[in-house]
Design a protein around this motif. Structure first.
Motif, mmCIF file in Angstrom:
data_model
loop_
_atom_site.group_PDB
_atom_site.id
_atom_site.type_symbol
_atom_site.label_atom_id
_atom_site.label_comp_id
_atom_site.label_asym_id
_atom_site.label_seq_id
_atom_site.Cartn_x
_atom_site.Cartn_y
_atom_site.Cartn_z
ATOM 1 N N UNK A 231 34.112 36.807 49.874
ATOM 2 C CA UNK A 231 34.042 36.182 51.200
ATOM 3 C C UNK A 231 33.007 35.061 51.341
ATOM 4 N N UNK A 232 31.923 35.117 50.554
ATOM 5 C CA UNK A 232 30.890 34.055 50.621
ATOM 6 C C UNK A 232 30.772 33.485 49.215
ATOM 7 N N UNK A 233 31.872 32.884 48.755
ATOM 8 C CA UNK A 233 32.009 32.555 47.324
ATOM 9 C C UNK A 233 31.059 31.458 46.852
ATOM 10 N N UNK A 234 30.709 30.525 47.733
ATOM 11 C CA UNK A 234 29.862 29.405 47.313
ATOM 12 C C UNK A 234 30.512 28.648 46.167
ATOM 13 N N UNK A 235 29.699 28.288 45.163
ATOM 14 C CA UNK A 235 30.247 27.546 44.016
ATOM 15 C C UNK A 235 30.856 28.486 42.974
ATOM 16 N N UNK A 236 30.860 29.791 43.278
ATOM 17 C CA UNK A 236 31.719 30.700 42.525
ATOM 18 C C UNK A 236 31.186 31.414 41.309
ATOM 19 N N UNK A 237 29.864 31.565 41.172
ATOM 20 C CA UNK A 237 29.330 32.295 40.015
ATOM 21 C C UNK A 237 29.928 33.692 39.884
ATOM 22 N N UNK A 238 29.927 34.428 40.985
ATOM 23 C CA UNK A 238 30.438 35.805 40.949
ATOM 24 C C UNK A 238 31.967 35.820 40.995
ATOM 25 N N UNK A 239 32.566 34.804 41.643
ATOM 26 C CA UNK A 239 34.039 34.704 41.676
ATOM 27 C C UNK A 239 34.584 34.615 40.257
ATOM 28 N N UNK A 240 33.950 33.767 39.439
ATOM 29 C CA UNK A 240 34.416 33.569 38.060
ATOM 30 C C UNK A 240 34.261 34.849 37.251
ATOM 31 N N UNK A 241 33.199 35.599 37.528
ATOM 32 C CA UNK A 241 32.991 36.873 36.834
ATOM 33 C C UNK A 241 34.090 37.869 37.243
ATOM 34 N N UNK A 242 34.419 37.893 38.548
ATOM 35 C CA UNK A 242 35.493 38.770 39.026
ATOM 36 C C UNK A 242 36.819 38.417 38.349
ATOM 37 N N UNK A 243 37.092 37.108 38.233
ATOM 38 C CA UNK A 243 38.349 36.658 37.592
ATOM 39 C C UNK A 243 38.428 37.180 36.162
ATOM 40 N N UNK A 244 37.292 37.138 35.450
ATOM 41 C CA UNK A 244 37.265 37.627 34.065
ATOM 42 C C UNK A 244 37.481 39.144 34.016
ATOM 43 N N UNK A 245 36.842 39.869 34.935
ATOM 44 C CA UNK A 245 37.004 41.335 34.969
ATOM 45 C C UNK A 245 38.436 41.729 35.350
ATOM 46 N N UNK A 246 39.111 40.842 36.104
ATOM 47 C CA UNK A 246 40.513 41.090 36.490
ATOM 48 C C UNK A 246 41.483 40.580 35.414
ATOM 49 N N UNK A 247 40.897 40.046 34.321
ATOM 50 C CA UNK A 247 41.693 39.508 33.199
ATOM 51 C C UNK A 247 42.707 38.479 33.685
ATOM 52 N N UNK A 248 42.289 37.717 34.732
ATOM 53 C CA UNK A 248 43.142 36.639 35.246
ATOM 54 C C UNK A 248 44.412 37.149 35.925
ATOM 55 N N UNK A 249 44.491 38.449 36.174
ATOM 56 C CA UNK A 249 45.709 39.026 36.778
ATOM 57 C C UNK A 249 45.412 39.433 38.216
ATOM 58 N N UNK A 250 46.415 39.308 39.088
ATOM 59 C CA UNK A 250 46.226 39.639 40.500
ATOM 60 C C UNK A 250 45.820 38.400 41.275
ATOM 61 N N UNK A 251 45.327 38.594 42.500
ATOM 62 C CA UNK A 251 44.940 37.448 43.328
ATOM 63 C C UNK A 251 43.486 37.594 43.754
ATOM 64 N N UNK A 252 42.756 36.500 43.592
ATOM 65 C CA UNK A 252 41.344 36.476 43.946
ATOM 66 C C UNK A 252 41.135 35.362 44.974
ATOM 67 N N UNK A 253 41.041 35.756 46.250
ATOM 68 C CA UNK A 253 40.847 34.770 47.326
ATOM 69 C C UNK A 253 39.350 34.500 47.458
ATOM 70 N N UNK A 254 38.948 33.219 47.363
ATOM 71 C CA UNK A 254 37.529 32.848 47.462
ATOM 72 C C UNK A 254 37.323 32.028 48.724
#
Length: 403
Positions: A231-254
């Protein structure tokens, strides 16, 4: 150590911009380093590290030099002279630097070092707040740790490579790293270096991210194929980590209220090869309302005082004001109530900050759980990370589950 005029002048100019014009240290330093293409890595690190050092110890050095804000050019040179004297660096005979009473400087340093607010260089109000929230002993330890230079930590981008392969790639480029026990994707640099110039960085094999910050995405317990909202993604440091943990599968709304930060996130996501990220700027409350009840996991990396990251942002202690502290707590409370509604039944939420103050952390969570919006949530686990215990940034995270 010999001092070079152009490097000292660049440092003094940077300090003037930070202290007198409210410039952010990292941005001012980045701009200053572009001034002369002939500067090598040692020149650049002298400017960056000296500037950060004087910013970190501003109160102590100002007291020793007997100067006050706003700082004239002459007074900025005095601060520089104090810095050099305390490091045993011989000052050159330049007209900008007046003869420096070495014994007096060292004598005042010894005397002021007995008083915490000077020794650790913090404003009175912040020192009082820290004592009130953490107690004398813990606040003292924490302040001391947050005045150390932060280590450079990388997070392996597991979408593209493994930690072992990344280590070998960096070694080929002359950068030595080591693993950190308990942090599966982290590598610590043995010596500081400009990692952004490496091929490994250009290929998206890693991000620079503190070890404590790397714990947040893991705390959310995401799985491939989920619908996750940062919800407070900013420039996405943690968003990118989440994407990796999700193995690029599913949907990640930032989502974020700053569109320019989301643009930076898109650029970083392309480099990282993260394809499941959907950036959305919060232009009105509709953006969040549309997401209500839809997510398996929600991350609220809440805006905060940033007191846990003073070792990498030392200028924050001079920019923070008591009014800001009161306002940010109200913002945290509102964000928790509003964004928690995005979680669907049976889903989970992480509330995180890079602060060490209980009033921004566990007290906010407890207040939320007692509220109308929080009564359907329960606290599963929480973690307080202190700089004095880990050597990394101070952080807090709480995992909440919706019944």
């Amino acid at each position: 150590m010999r001092l070079y005029r152009n490097l000292v002048f660049a440092t003094v100019d940077a300090l003037g911009e930070i202290f007198n014009e409210g410039g952010y240290a990292d941005k001012v330093i980045a701009k200053t380093l572009k001034r002369d293409k002939r500067w090598g890595s040692r020149d650049r690190s002298f400017i960056a590290e000296t500037t950060y050092d004087i910013v970190r110890w501003k109160r102590l050095y100002s007291e020793i030099a007997e100067v006050k804000a706003p700082y004239s050019r002459e007074n900025l040179f005095r601060l520089f002279a104090v810095w050099a004297t305390l490091r045993g660096i011989e000052l050159p005979d330049w007209k900008q630097i007046e003869p420096t009473p070495t014994r007096r400087i060292k004598g005042k340093f010894d005397e002021l070092s007995k008083i915490r607010k000077y020794r650790e260089s913090v404003p009175d109000w912040l020192d009082e707040l820290g004592v009130k929230e953490l107690g004398e002993e813990l606040w003292e330890k924490e302040l001391h740790a947050l005045n150390e230079q932060a280590p450079v930590i990388l997070r392996t981008n597991t979408i593209k490579t493994t930690k072992e392969k990344l280590q070998k790639e960096l070694q080929k480029e002359g950068i030595e790293t080591e693993s950190i026990a308990g942090y599966p994707d982290a590598l610590r640099l043995k010596e500081r270096a400009n990692v952004f110039k490496t091929e490994a960085f250009k290929n998206g094999f890693f991000e620079v991210q503190d070890a404590s910050s790397q714990k947040v995405a893991e705390f959310l317990e995401v799985e491939p194929g989920m619908r996750v909202v940062d919800t407070c993604a900013g420039a996405g440091g943690k968003t990118l980590h989440l994407a990796a943990l999700m193995e690029n599968k599913g949907q990640l709304v930032a989502t974020d209220i700053y569109g320019n930060k989301l643009k930076e996130l898109k650029r970083r996501a392309r480099r990282a090869g993260a394809h499941n990220i959907d950036p959305r700027e919060i232009e009105s409350s509709k953006v969040i309302k549309k997401l209500y009840g839809s997510a398996d996991r929600v991350l609220i990396d809440a805006p905060c005082s940033g007191l846990g990251v003073l070792s990498r942002n030392p200028d924050a202690k001079w920019k923070l004001q008591p009014e800001f502290m009161e306002n940010i707590k109200k913002t945290q409370e509102e964000i928790l109530k509003q964004y928690s509604r995005i979680v669907k039944d049976g889903g989970k939420l992480v509330y995180a900050t890079c602060s060490v103050l209980p009033s921004e952390n566990q007290e906010q969570v407890q207040k939320f759980l007692k509220s109308e919006e929080g009564k359907s949530f329960s606290l599963k686990k929480e973690e307080k990370i202190l700089s004095s215990e880990t050597g990394f940034d101070g952080f807090y995270m709480a995992l909440l589950e919706k019944k």
